[in-house]
Scaffold this active site. Structure first.
Site, PDB file in Angstrom:
ATOM      1  N   ASP A 227      41.006  44.212  40.218  1.00 59.57           N
ATOM      2  CA  ASP A 227      39.502  44.448  40.560  1.00 59.57           C
ATOM      3  C   ASP A 227      39.370  44.487  41.974  1.00 59.57           C
ATOM      4  O   ASP A 227      40.267  44.296  42.820  1.00 59.57           O
ATOM      5  CB  ASP A 227      38.791  43.087  40.313  1.00 59.57           C
ATOM      6  CG  ASP A 227      37.382  43.031  40.319  1.00 59.57           C
ATOM      7  OD1 ASP A 227      36.579  43.751  39.569  1.00 59.57           O
ATOM      8  OD2 ASP A 227      36.837  42.088  41.125  1.00 59.57           O
ATOM      9  N   GLU A 251      41.269  49.336  40.732  1.00 62.47           N
ATOM     10  CA  GLU A 251      39.564  49.913  40.870  1.00 62.47           C
ATOM     11  C   GLU A 251      39.520  50.172  42.276  1.00 62.47           C
ATOM     12  O   GLU A 251      39.146  49.096  43.087  1.00 62.47           O
ATOM     13  CB  GLU A 251      38.822  48.623  40.213  1.00 62.47           C
ATOM     14  CG  GLU A 251      37.360  49.053  40.341  1.00 62.47           C
ATOM     15  CD  GLU A 251      36.275  47.930  40.413  1.00 62.47           C
ATOM     16  OE1 GLU A 251      35.232  48.124  40.297  1.00 62.47           O
ATOM     17  OE2 GLU A 251      36.708  46.783  41.049  1.00 62.47           O
TER      18      GLU A 251
END
Ligand code: NAG
Ligand code: NAG
Ligand code: NAG
Ligand code: NAG
Ligand code: NAG
Ligand code: NAG
Length: 561
Positions: A227, A251
Site C-alpha cells: 500500500d 501501489e
C-alpha cells in the site's frame, strides 16, 4: 491439476535471495483476483446477508469463506488471490466507519480477528497451494491508524512501533508534487490521522524487515501487494523487498510511467496505474481515441525495468467501477479484455465480473456474495475465456509473457494488437464505440498477425473460426463495439474448452457446455455462433458523474486506504 508450477520460494528464502528469478518467473504467468476479505465471502457462504457499504460496518467476510468459494475464483481462470491486510486495526468505529478494509493498523503482530484466526489464515494459504494457486497479502508500511486528533495518539499502544521516536511529526500533505512532503507528512485527516513512520530510519527499517520476513514465513505467503508506496522514501523498498524475499507489487498511484516504474528498481513490480489511465482515456466516449493505447504500447515497454510483471487492472477498491461510468457492456468487455491481454500480470477486482457499478469509496466495495456468485454472468465468462486463452499461450510458449504488445492496425476508435510468437500469438481487437455502434470492418495483414494462409483461426469470445485467405488479407469485422480475440485453432485444440462459454441462462445458448461437463468437441468452435456478451446498455463513458474520478482518488488518498 490446472497449474503445475512448483513453488521454490523456500529455496529463495533459504538462500536469502531477493524476489529470486524463479519467483518472478512464476508470477509472470499468473493472473490475480483481488478480494476485500470482509466483502468476498462469509464463513457460511450465504448470499443474502446485507452489506451497507455506506455504513462502514464489517460485513462478515472471512478466510474460511474465501476457502469455500475458491472454485468460483479458480474456475474463472485465476491462479492467485490478493487479500486485504491481515493485521490488527483500529478496533472502534470512526467517523469513516470501522477499519474493515485493514489499512489502519495498530499491531503488526496480531491478526484482525474479524477475518478469522491464525489457523484460518494458514488454512487459506494451504487451500490455495493445494490448488496450485498463490496467496498475495496486502501490507502497509507507510502508516498506522488512529481514531482521534493527531495530538491524542497513544504511541505506546502500537506494536512494534510503540514510541513517538519512530514517527514523523504530524503535518498535512499540502503539496502532492513535493516528494519530501508526500513522504514525511501524514495521510488521513483530523479525525482519523494516519501516523507516518520514519521509514528512512535504520531501526524502523530493521523492525519492518523482521516483521515482513516472519509474516511471509508464518503464513506461507507467495506475494505482496504494498500500500501507499509513493508515500515512503524510495530507498526503504530495497531492503524491504529483500527481507520479504517474494514477489511484491507496489501501489504507486500515478499516471506517469517514468515516475511509477522508477519504483521497479526497488520492488519486483508496481500496480500499472499508467495502463489504467490509458484505458480510461480510451474508453471515454466524449473524448476517447485509440491514441492513449497506441502511446502506451510504444512507450511502456522501454520505460520500465520489466513491464511483463507490472500488475494490470481497470478496477480496484480505490477507483470508480467501470459500470459506474457507463452501463455499456461492450465497453466493460473491452476493459476486461485489455486488462487480461495487455503486457503484465492481470488483476481483476471482485465484482468486476458481475458488472458491479459502485462509484467511489465506499460504494465500490460491495459484497460479492450479493451477486449470488453468478457463474453465468456475461463478464464472468468473458474473464474465464480470456484467462484460458492467455494461460494456453503461456503454456505453449512462456515467451508470450515477455513479448511486448504491438499494434497491427488502428483508426480513431479501433485498435488491433498482437502479442506472442506464431503459434502462441493472440491478436486482439479493441474498440471504444460501445454497443450502440454500427458494425465496421477493416483489413489486417496475416503475416503481421503471425498467421499463415490456410491456417484456421478461432475467435474465442464468439467461438467462431475462419480460414486465413491465400492472399493473406484478413477482413476483420467488429460488431457493437465488442472486442475480438483471435487465437490459432491448432494451438487451442489441446484445450478445446478454451472458448466453451458457460452460459446456460442466455437465450439461444442452449445447454451445451452448461455445466462444463458436455464435450466441447461435439460443438466445434464456429458451429455454435454463440456470442458471449449481448451488450444492451446505452449511453457512453463520461455521461454520468463526470470528473468524479479525480475526487474519488483524492478521497482515497486522504484515508490512505
Ligand atoms: C446505510 O447506511 C447509511 C449510513 O449509516 C444509512 O444512512 C442508510 O440508511 C443505510 N441504508 C440502508 C438501506 O440501510
Ligand atoms: C518541498 O518541501 C520541503 C519541506 O517543506 C521544502 O523544504 C522544499 O523546498 C520543497 N521543495 C520544493 C521543490 O518545493
Ligand atoms: C510468526 O510466528 C512466530 C512463532 O509463532 C511468532 O512468534 C511471531 O510473532 C509471528 N510473527 C508474525 C509477524 O506473525
Ligand atoms: C514524470 O516523472 C518523471 C520522474 O519523476 C519526471 O521527471 C517528469 O517530469 C514527470 N512527467 C510529468 C509529465 O509530470
Ligand atoms: C480489404 O480486403 C478485401 C478483400 O481482400 C478487399 O476487397 C478490400 O478492398 C480491402 N479493403 C481495403 C480498405 O483495403
Ligand atoms: C471524459 O473526458 C471528459 C473531457 O476530457 C472529462 O471531463 C471526463 O471526466 C472524462 N470522463 C471520465 C470518466 O474520465
Amino acid at each position: 491439476m490446472l497449474f503445475n508450477l512448483p513453488r521454490t520460494f523456500a529455496l529463495a528464502l533459504a538462500t536469502g535471495g531477493v524476489a529470486s528469478a524463479a519467483t518472478l518467473e512464476q508470477w509472470r504467468s499468473r493472473s490475480i483476483y483481488q478480494v476485500l476479505t470482509d466483502r468476498f465471502a462469509r464463513s457460511d457462504i450465504s448470499t443474502t446477508a446485507k452489506c451497507n457499504t455506506t455504513a462502514g460496518e464489517y460485513c462478515g467476510g472471512t478466510y474460511r469463506g474465501i476457502i469455500r468459494k475458491l472454485d468460483y475464483i479458480q474456475d474463472m481462470g485465476f491462479s492467485a488471490i490478493w487479500i486485504s491486510p491481515v493485521t490488527y486495526n483500529i478496533p472502534e468505529k470512526t467517523k469513516f466507519g470501522y477499519a474493515w478494509h485493514g489499512y489502519w493498523q495498530q499491531d503488526l503482530y496480531r491478526l484482525n480477528d474479524h477475518f478469522g484466526s491464525a489457523q484460518d489464515l494458514k488454512a487459506l494459504s494451504r487451500a490455495l497451494h493445494a490448488r496450485g494457486m498463490y496467496l498475495m497479502v496486502d501490507v502497509v508500511t507507510n502508516h498506522n491508524g488512529w481514531n482521534g486528533p493527531a495530538d491524542s495518539v497513544d504511541y505506546s499502544s502500537y506494536r512494534p512501533f510503540n514510541d513517538q521516536k519512530y514517527y514523523h511529526e504530524p503535518c498535512a500533505i499540502t503539496d502532492y508534487t513535493n516528494q519530501s512532503i508526500v513522504e514525511d507528512c501524514w495521510l488521513g485527516d483530523s479525525t482519523v490521522p494516519l501516523p507516518d513512520l520514519k521509514t528512512e530510519d535504520s531501526t524502523v527499517r530493521k523492525m519492518y524487515n523482521t516483521w515482513i520476513a516472519q509474516l511471509v514465513s508464518n503464513y506461507s505467503i507467495d506475494g505482496l501487494r504494498i500500500d501507499t508506496v509513493k508515500y515512503v522514501d524510495q530507498p526503504f523498498w530495497s531492503s524491504f523487498q529483500r527481507a520479504a524475499g517474494i514477489f511484491a507489487t507496489g501501489e504507486v498511484l500515478s499516471s506517469n510511467i517514468t515516475f511509477a516504474c522508477d519504483y521497479q528498481n526497488q520492488l519486483s513490480s508496481v500496480l500499472h496505474y499508467p495502463f489504467y489511465y490509458a484505458v480510461i482515456d480510451f474508453l471515454n466516449s466524449t473524448t476517447g481515441t485509440t491514441a492513449p493505447l497506441l502511446s502506451a504500447a510504444a512507450t511502456f515497454k522501454s520505460s520500465c525495468k520489466d513491464p511483463s510483471v507490472l500488475t494490470t487492472f481497470t478496477e480496484n477498491h480505490d477507483l470508480p467501477r467501470i459500470a459506474s461510468q457507463t452501463p455499456d457492456l461492450s465497453l466493460a468487455t473491452n476493459a476486461l479484455a485489455l486488462t487480461l491481454l495487455w503486457d503484465g500480470i492481470p488483476t481483476v477486482y471482485a465484482g468486476q465480473e458481475q458488472h458491479y457499478a459502485g462509484y467511489a469509496d465506499p460504494d465500490n466495495r460491495e459484497a460479492t456474495w450479493l451477486s449470488g456468485y453468478d457463474r453465468e454472468s456475461e463478464l464472468y465468462n468473458v474473464v474465464r475465456v480470456l484467462n484460458r486463452v492467455r494461460s494456453r499461450a503461456l503454456a505453449l510458449d512462456p515467451r508470450y509473457a515477455t513479448y511486448n504488445i504491438w499494434p497491427l492496425y488502428s483508426d480513431a476508435h479501433t485498435v488491433v494488437f498482437r502479442k506472442g510468437f506464431p503459434g502462441a500469438n493472440i491478436v486482439s481487437v479493441f474498440s471504444n464505440t460501445g454497443s450502440e455502434s454500427a458494425s465496421l470492418s477493416f483489413n489486417i495483414s496475416s503475416s503481421a498477425a503471425g498467421w499463415k494462409p490456410g491456417a484456421e483461426i478461432l475467435e474465442v469470445l464468439t467461438c467462431t473460426k475462419f480460414v486465413v485467405p491465400a492472399d493473406g488479407v484478413v477482413v476483420v469485422q467488429v460488431e457493437r463495439g465488442m472486442p475480438k480475440v483471435f487465437f490459432p485453432l491448432a494451438s487451442a485444440v489441446g484445450d478445446l474448452s478454451i472458448c466453451r462459454v458457460v452460459h446456460p441462462g442466455g437465450k439461444g445458448s442452449g445447454a451445451k457446455g452448461a455445466s462444463g461437463t458436455t464435450g466441447a468437441a461435439g460443438a466445434l468452435p464456429g458451429e455454435t455462433g454463440r456470442s458471449v456478451a449481448r451488450p444492451g446498455g446505452i449511453g457512453g463513458w463520461g455521461k454520468k458523474k463526470k470528473a468524479v474520478a479525480v475526487a474519488g482518488v483524492m478521497a482515497y488518498e486522504m484515508l490512505g486506504a
